[in-house]
Design a protein around this motif. Structure first.
Motif, PDB file in Angstrom:
ATOM      1  N   UNK A 127      -4.548   4.150   6.366  1.00  0.00           N
ATOM      2  CA  UNK A 127      -3.135   3.871   6.118  1.00  0.00           C
ATOM      3  C   UNK A 127      -2.757   2.469   6.594  1.00  0.00           C
ATOM      4  N   UNK A 128      -3.346   2.028   7.704  1.00  0.00           N
ATOM      5  CA  UNK A 128      -3.130   0.649   8.130  1.00  0.00           C
ATOM      6  C   UNK A 128      -3.604  -0.336   7.067  1.00  0.00           C
ATOM      7  N   UNK A 129      -4.757  -0.042   6.477  1.00  0.00           N
ATOM      8  CA  UNK A 129      -5.262  -0.921   5.417  1.00  0.00           C
ATOM      9  C   UNK A 129      -4.286  -0.971   4.242  1.00  0.00           C
ATOM     10  N   UNK A 130      -3.683   0.165   3.903  1.00  0.00           N
ATOM     11  CA  UNK A 130      -2.684   0.175   2.834  1.00  0.00           C
ATOM     12  C   UNK A 130      -1.472  -0.677   3.208  1.00  0.00           C
ATOM     13  N   UNK A 131      -1.050  -0.582   4.459  1.00  0.00           N
ATOM     14  CA  UNK A 131       0.081  -1.405   4.902  1.00  0.00           C
ATOM     15  C   UNK A 131      -0.249  -2.884   4.780  1.00  0.00           C
ATOM     16  N   UNK A 132      -1.452  -3.262   5.171  1.00  0.00           N
ATOM     17  CA  UNK A 132      -1.829  -4.672   5.100  1.00  0.00           C
ATOM     18  C   UNK A 132      -1.996  -5.151   3.668  1.00  0.00           C
ATOM     19  N   UNK A 133      -2.232  -4.248   2.761  1.00  0.00           N
ATOM     20  CA  UNK A 133      -2.260  -4.663   1.352  1.00  0.00           C
ATOM     21  C   UNK A 133      -0.855  -5.008   0.873  1.00  0.00           C
ATOM     22  N   UNK A 134       0.148  -4.435   1.501  1.00  0.00           N
ATOM     23  CA  UNK A 134       1.536  -4.728   1.131  1.00  0.00           C
ATOM     24  C   UNK A 134       2.058  -5.972   1.836  1.00  0.00           C
ATOM     25  N   UNK A 135       1.648  -6.175   3.075  1.00  0.00           N
ATOM     26  CA  UNK A 135       2.195  -7.267   3.878  1.00  0.00           C
ATOM     27  C   UNK A 135       1.185  -7.654   4.953  1.00  0.00           C
ATOM     28  N   UNK A 136       1.063  -8.950   5.259  1.00  0.00           N
ATOM     29  CA  UNK A 136       0.145  -9.352   6.333  1.00  0.00           C
ATOM     30  C   UNK A 136       0.635  -8.938   7.717  1.00  0.00           C
ATOM     31  N   UNK A 137       1.946  -8.735   7.866  1.00  0.00           N
ATOM     32  CA  UNK A 137       2.489  -8.339   9.169  1.00  0.00           C
ATOM     33  C   UNK A 137       3.546  -7.253   8.954  1.00  0.00           C
ATOM     34  N   UNK A 138       3.122  -6.025   8.641  1.00  0.00           N
ATOM     35  CA  UNK A 138       4.100  -4.940   8.502  1.00  0.00           C
ATOM     36  C   UNK A 138       4.697  -4.573   9.854  1.00  0.00           C
ATOM     37  N   UNK A 139       5.828  -3.880   9.811  1.00  0.00           N
ATOM     38  CA  UNK A 139       6.522  -3.450  11.026  1.00  0.00           C
ATOM     39  C   UNK A 139       6.310  -1.947  11.199  1.00  0.00           C
TER      40      UNK A 139
END
Length: 621
Positions: A288-300
């Motif tokens: 899931x972290x990898x999915x977040x990083x696909x959306x943004x380089x620095x997700x919150x």
């Protein structure tokens, strides 16, 4: 035979598109995307944009994914491009076979079954039987447009209703079981509905296809939320609720924020925070972290402000450490107790209040420092020493060495600021001409003849444990004679594993160090006597079992003592000494002052002595 779409989806998910395209195109960061000059037509002004899962040229209109880019740029076939990318991603290309084809047909059928169930649940919500569920959603502040946009529905109160309704569309119970909508028969019991008397939340993949459901019970039953089981199209650990909508919002510039639950995501989207997603009722996973990083380089990552939220934040932060790079990190935001995103955003000032939470999100290094301090405590010398050690361990988990050094430097700076605030910056007894080198010769950056006055070693005590104990005693003795060095070595001193008597001395020394304004050896010995550790201090300074080296003598100059301390430390932990040297080099390159120069000279001298094979035990006799 065509390759299974599931395999191609996995291949695309595992292929970092900017890295693939960056081999042939010079890319520069442009917000959340990358841009460069299009490789498919000559241009001088960049109009070629690379997103998380596709590229597009606004000059010539070329568009595609990783597979099409390899095909187009290298002139290879689809199969060749897939085989190349699969090898790089560590995937095995499925072999064409009747069994694979049949499995793929069943998988495609599951999407149709799940979509039919979505429509059935949604229809039922707006019928009289769904009145309670619809009232519940409206009372939670959701508009009908939001309800329909997320495909929310009602499972119904009668068992078997879904199977009966979908049977009219030719869908059999076996298909419902395979889709995770029914439990298989067992122990003489017939197959039964997975969801009953629940508000239904469709879970969608990146492409917007329903792959499973979550259901919330109405009333006081348990469990409150239930997710569908793992199936051929649904893996909980790899899925984020709201991902399909967040992708579109992120491409439009929205902040990507991970929250806790379904209703949090839906309420935030309705309030205009379209980048909101959530894990499915469990702790965040690496996938899931990898999915977040696909959306943004620095997700919150947004957590509740209670103890459970702090624990969840700590777990997520440490999960991310092995995957951090200079261009991929996290921010952590904390909600004001007792709010969650859903309740906060529904207040009259909710949009502004949640935006303020996002604006106050802290970089990962700052958040980690505070989370570890709160979990370990810092009221006693032992707790501060444990805290310091844990900070070092955390920095060590970052595989990018340059980034790890930056985290370590940031942690140390905050540690010193918090626990050494107000201490005079100078070092009593240090020469102002840039440091007397160890051995009595002028010091200079880069080594030269600078070396600790610790050269010819006597025979080492027998046994590795005895050697380690004697080295630890020497380190304590140097600090007893030259406590001013605690300003430079405190974190590493606190990280040492010491024999019990030396550990008691260290705790008392660090406690004194925190409160003392004058780092004087006589004052330190007075303190140790007052706390009943005079005998332990005397033993540490004893000439037995072997005499102490010159750097532990009260006659040693500060630079000699410091280089000697690091030399012995390096004998015990060479890799950590090398890290200290690297940090000192970076500090000196930035600050270029006398203090950082002195530190670098001492560390370099210790490192060079180790390189020469010296053992650091030349005595003061």
């Amino acid at each position: 035979m065509a390759l299974p779409p599931a395999f191609l989806d996995e291949l695309r998910a595992r292929t970092p598109l900017p890295a693939v395209i960056g081999r042939r195109v010079k890319l520069a960061r442009a917000g959340r995307q990358w841009k460069g000059c299009c490789p498919f037509h000559g241009e001088k002004t960049p109009s070629f944009y690379v997103y998380d899962d596709h590229y597009h040229c606004f000059g010539c209109g070329e568009h595609g994914d990783a597979i099409s880019f390899v095909m187009r740029s290298q002139g290879v076939s689809f199969t060749e491009a897939v085989e190349q990318l699969a090898a790089e991603a560590g995937l095995e290309v499925p072999k064409p076979s009747p069994a694979v084809a049949a499995a793929e047909r069943r998988r495609l059928d599951l999407y149709a079954v799940l979509e039919a169930a979505t429509q059935a649940f949604q229809r039922r919500l707006f019928l009289p039987e769904g009145a309670r569920a619809l009232a519940y959603l409206r009372n939670r502040g959701l508009t009908d447009a939001t309800i329909r946009g997320f495909g929310l529905g009602w499972a119904g109160e009668g068992r078997g209703a879904l199977a009966a309704e979908l049977a009219r569309e030719g869908i059999e119970p076996a298909q419902l079981i395979e889709a995770g909508l029914m439990k298989p028969a067992e122990s003489g019991r017939p197959a039964a509905d997975m969801f009953f008397n629940r508000v239904m939340f469709p879970i969608r993949d990146r492409r917007g296809r329903t792959i499973s459901f979550g259901g919330r019970i109405l009333g006081d039953g348990q469990p409150k939320y239930v997710n569908g089981p793992e199936t051929a199209v649904f893996a909980k650990r790899r899925t984020l609720f709201g991902l399909d909508l967040a992708r579109e919002a992120a491409h439009g510039g929205a902040s990507v924020v991970a929250v806790e639950g379904y209703m949090d995501v839906i309420a935030l989207h309705q309030a205009g925070f379209g980048g909101a997603v959530a894990p499915l009722g469990t702790a965040l996973t690496e996938e899931q972290l990898a999915e977040l990083w696909r959306l943004s380089p620095v997700p919150v990552l947004c957590f509740d402000g209670d103890a459970a939220g702090a624990r969840a934040a700590g777990r997520a932060a440490e999960l991310a450490l092995p995957h951090l790079t200079a261009e991929r990190s996290l921010k952590l935001a904390t909600l004001p107790p007792p709010e969650d995103p859903d309740t906060l955003v529904r207040r009259p000032d909710g949009v502004a209040a949640f935006q303020a939470v996002l604006d106050a999100a802290r970089p990962l290094s700052e958040a980690l420092f505070d989370l570890l301090r709160e979990s370990l405590g810092d009221a006693t010398p032992e707790q501060r020493a444990a805290f310091s050690r844990r900070l070092e361990e955390v920095a060590d988990q970052i595989p990018d060495r340059a980034l790890g050094w930056e985290y370590r430097a940031a942690f140390r700076a905050r540690f010193r600021e918090r626990y050494r605030g107000g201490r005079p910056g100078g070092r009593p007894g240090a020469r102002g001409d840039g440091a007397r080198s160890v051995g009595g010769r002028p010091g200079r950056i880069g080594g030269g003849d600078s070396r600790p006055a610790v050269t010819a070693p006597p025979p080492a005590p027998p046994g590795a444990d005895a050697i380690a104990a004697e080295q630890a005693r020497i380190l304590v003795a140097i600090l007893l004679r030259h406590p001013v060095l605690l300003q430079e070595v405190e974190e590493r001193f606190g990280s040492l594993v010491l024999p019990e008597s030396l550990a008691r001395l260290r705790s008392a020394m660090l406690e004194w160090f925190v409160g003392s304004e004058h780092l004087d050896s006589a004052e330190l010995m007075t303190h140790l006597t007052a706390v009943g550790l005079a005998a332990e201090a005397a033993q540490a300074l004893s000439a037995l079992p072997i005499p102490l080296p010159e750097c532990a003598s009260p006659r040693a100059m500060p630079a000699e003592a410091e280089a000697g301390w690091w030399h012995i430390f390096g004998l015990m932990h060479r890799s950590r000494l090398d890290e200290e040297v690297a940090l000192a080099q970076r500090d000196f390159a930035v600050r270029m002052d006398a203090a950082t120069q002195r530190r670098l000279i001492s560390l370099r001298a210790a490192q060079e002595a180790l390189n020469r094979g010296e053992q650091g035990l030349e005595t003061d006799r």
